[in-house]
Design an enzyme around this catalytic site. Structure first.
Site, short mmCIF file in Angstrom:
data_model
loop_
_atom_site.label_atom_id
_atom_site.label_comp_id
_atom_site.label_asym_id
_atom_site.label_seq_id
_atom_site.Cartn_x
_atom_site.Cartn_y
_atom_site.Cartn_z
N LYS A 87 3.02 -11.01 15.08
CA LYS A 87 2.14 -9.95 14.62
C LYS A 87 1.03 -9.79 15.66
O LYS A 87 0.67 -10.76 16.34
CB LYS A 87 1.51 -10.35 13.27
CG LYS A 87 1.06 -9.18 12.44
CD LYS A 87 2.19 -8.59 11.62
CE LYS A 87 1.72 -7.41 10.82
NZ LYS A 87 2.77 -6.83 9.98
N GLY A 110 1.35 2.68 -7.82
CA GLY A 110 1.36 3.24 -6.47
C GLY A 110 2.55 4.15 -6.29
O GLY A 110 3.70 3.72 -6.40
N GLY A 152 3.20 6.18 -3.53
CA GLY A 152 3.22 6.64 -2.14
C GLY A 152 4.64 6.73 -1.64
O GLY A 152 5.58 7.00 -2.39
#
Ligand code: NAD
Length: 347
Positions: free
Chosen positions: A80, A177, A179
Site C-alpha cells: 500500500k 450505503g 453507492g
C-alpha cells in the site's frame, strides 16, 4: 516513530519514505509480504495529522492486502502507499507523476492502484512515470460490479451456513450505503426476492432504492439494529463495535465495507452473540480479483466472464472459513487469518 518497533510493523519486507522537492511529494510505500508475488495495493492520499499517522495507515493497509490477495487465490503480495496531503488542495499532475517515479524506483516490487483520495486521472498520471500500475482506464473498468457480485455470493454462502436456506427469497437484508457497491448488491439481492431495508446519507440514493427495489428506509444511525436476517455494511468501517454489536438483530454480518470490526476482539464478540461474520477482506475481494484479470497482468484482453467466474470462488472460500471456525471454536476472522497464513507458508 521507529519502523521496526512500530506496533503494526508485523514483519514488513520494505518500508520506503519517498520525497520529491519540486512537487512537495511526501509519501510512504509499504510492502508487507511478497511470497505470493509482487505487492499490489492502492495509493491513498489523506490529510494525515502527522507522519506517524501516515506510517500506521500504510503498514496496517498493506498487511491487509497480503491477507486479501492470499484468500482471493491471487499471485500477489500485499502493499500500500500513502501520500501525505489534502487531495483537494495539494494534488497536481506533477505530484502524481513524482509518485509514479517513486513507485518505478521499486522496480515492480509494488504495483500501485486507486484508493481513497486518488482518482482514475491520478492513476493515468502515475502511469506516465511507471508501468507498475493497475486499474487504468480501458483495462478491467470499474471494479465495483465485481465487488458487488462477490458480496452477493458471500451473503448467499452465509445465509446457507447460518440460516440453512439456499435461497434468498424472503430473506431480509439491511444494506447500509447505496453507492457503487451497495446499489449493485441491492440489485442482485432484489433479483433473488430478498426484502431490503436501506440507509444512506444521500436522500436521492435512498429514494431511488425505495422506488426501484421497494425497499424500506431506515435512518443511517439505526440501520445496524434493523430487524433483518442479514446486515450488509457497504459504506463505512468500524460498524461492529461495543455499542452496535449488542443492538444487532441480524444473524449474518456480510457487506463490502473495509475494516468492519472496530477492534480485532469484535470478531469474537460477534461470534458470542451468534452473528456469523463474513470477514470483510474475504467477501469484498471481487475488485482485486477483477484487477488481476486486466491486460497489464494477463497479457490478454479483459474477459469479464472469466473474471466473474474467479470472483465466484469467494462463495466457497467463505464456506471453508465458516466450517473451520465452527469446528475449531474460532471467530470467523481468526479462521480466515489462519487460512491465509497457511497459504502464505505454502507459497
Ligand atoms: P461509494 O463512495 O460509491 O458509496 C458509499 C455510499 O455510502 C455513499 O452513497 C455514501 O453516501 C454512503 N454513506 C456514507 N456514510 C454513510 C452512513 N453513515 N450511513 C449510510 N450511508 C453512508 O463507495 P463504494 O465504492 O460503493 O464502496 C463502499 C464500501 O466498500 C467502502 O467501504 C469501500 O472501501 C468498500 N470497498 C469497495 C470496493 C469497490 O470495488 N468499490 C472494493 C472493496 C471494498
Amino acid at each position: 516513530m521507529a519502523v521496526f518497533q512500530h506496533p503494526e510493523f508485523d514483519r514488513h519486507e520494505t518500508v520506503v519514505h519517498c520525497h520529491d522537492d519540486a512537487t512537495g511529494l511526501r509519501a510512504i510505500v509499504a510492502v508487507h509480504d511478497s511470497r505470493l508475488g509482487p505487492a499490489l495495493g492502492g495509493c491513498r492520499m489523506w490529510r494525515y495529522a502527522d507522519e506517524d499517522a501516515a506510517l500506521t495507515d500504510a503498514l496496517r493497509l498493506s498487511r491487509g492486502m497480503t491477507y486479501k490477495a492470499a484468500l482471493a487465490g491471487l499471485r500477489f503480495g500485499g502493499g500500500k502507499s500513502v501520500i501525505i496531503g489534502d487531495p483537494h488542495h495539494d494534488k497536481s499532475e506533477a505530484l502524481m507523476e513524482a509518485m509514479g517515479r517513486a513507485v518505478d524506483r521499486l522496480g515492480g516490487a509494488y504495483i500501485v492502484a486507486e484508493d481513497v483520495g486518488i482518482g482514475t486521472g491520478d492513476v493515468v498520471a502515475m502511469a506516465r512515470a511507471t508501468r507498475h500500475v493497475a486499474g487504468l482506464p480501458g483495462q478491467g473498468g470499474d471494479p465495483s460490479p465485481a465487488t458487488a457480485y462477490g458480496v452477493y455470493l458471500g451473503i448467499k454462502a452465509a445465509v446457507s451456513f447460518r440460516l440453512g436456506r439456499n435461497s434468498l427469497d424472503g430473506i431480509r437484508v439491511a444494506v447500509q450505503g447505496l453507492g457503487h457497491v451497495g446499489h449493485a448488491v441491492c440489485e442482485r439481492l432484489a433479483g433473488d426476492g430478498a426484502k431490503l431495508v436501506v440507509a444512506d446519507l444521500s436522500p436521492s440514493a435512498v429514494e431511488r432504492a425505495a422506488d426501484v427495489f421497494r425497499a424500506e428506509i431506515a435512518a443511517p444511525e439505526a440501520i445496524h439494529a434493523a430487524d433483518v436476517d442479514v446486515y450488509a455494511p457497504c459504506a463505512l468501517g468500524a460498524v461492529a463495535n461495543d455499542r452496535t454489536i449488542p443492538q444487532m438483530r441480524a444473524r449474518v454480518l456480510a457487506g463490502s465495507a473495509n475494516n468492519q470490526l472496530a477492534r480485532p476482539r469484535h470478531g469474537a464478540a460477534l461470534a458470542a452473540q451468534g452473528i456469523l461474520y463474513a470477514p470483510d477482506y474475504v467477501i469484498n475481494a471481487g475488485g482485486i480479483i477483477n484487477i488481476a484479470h486486466e491486460p497489464w497482468h494477463t497479457g490478454r484482453a479483459y474477459d469479464r466472464e472469466a473474471a466473474f467466474a474467479d470472483v465466484a470462488r469467494i462463495h466457497d472460500t467463505l464456506l471453508e472459513i465458516f466450517a473451520e471456525a465452527k469446528a475449531d471454536g474460532l471467530a470467523t476472522v481468526a479462521a480466515a487469518d489462519r487460512l491465509a497464513e497457511r497459504r502464505l507458508a505454502a507459497a
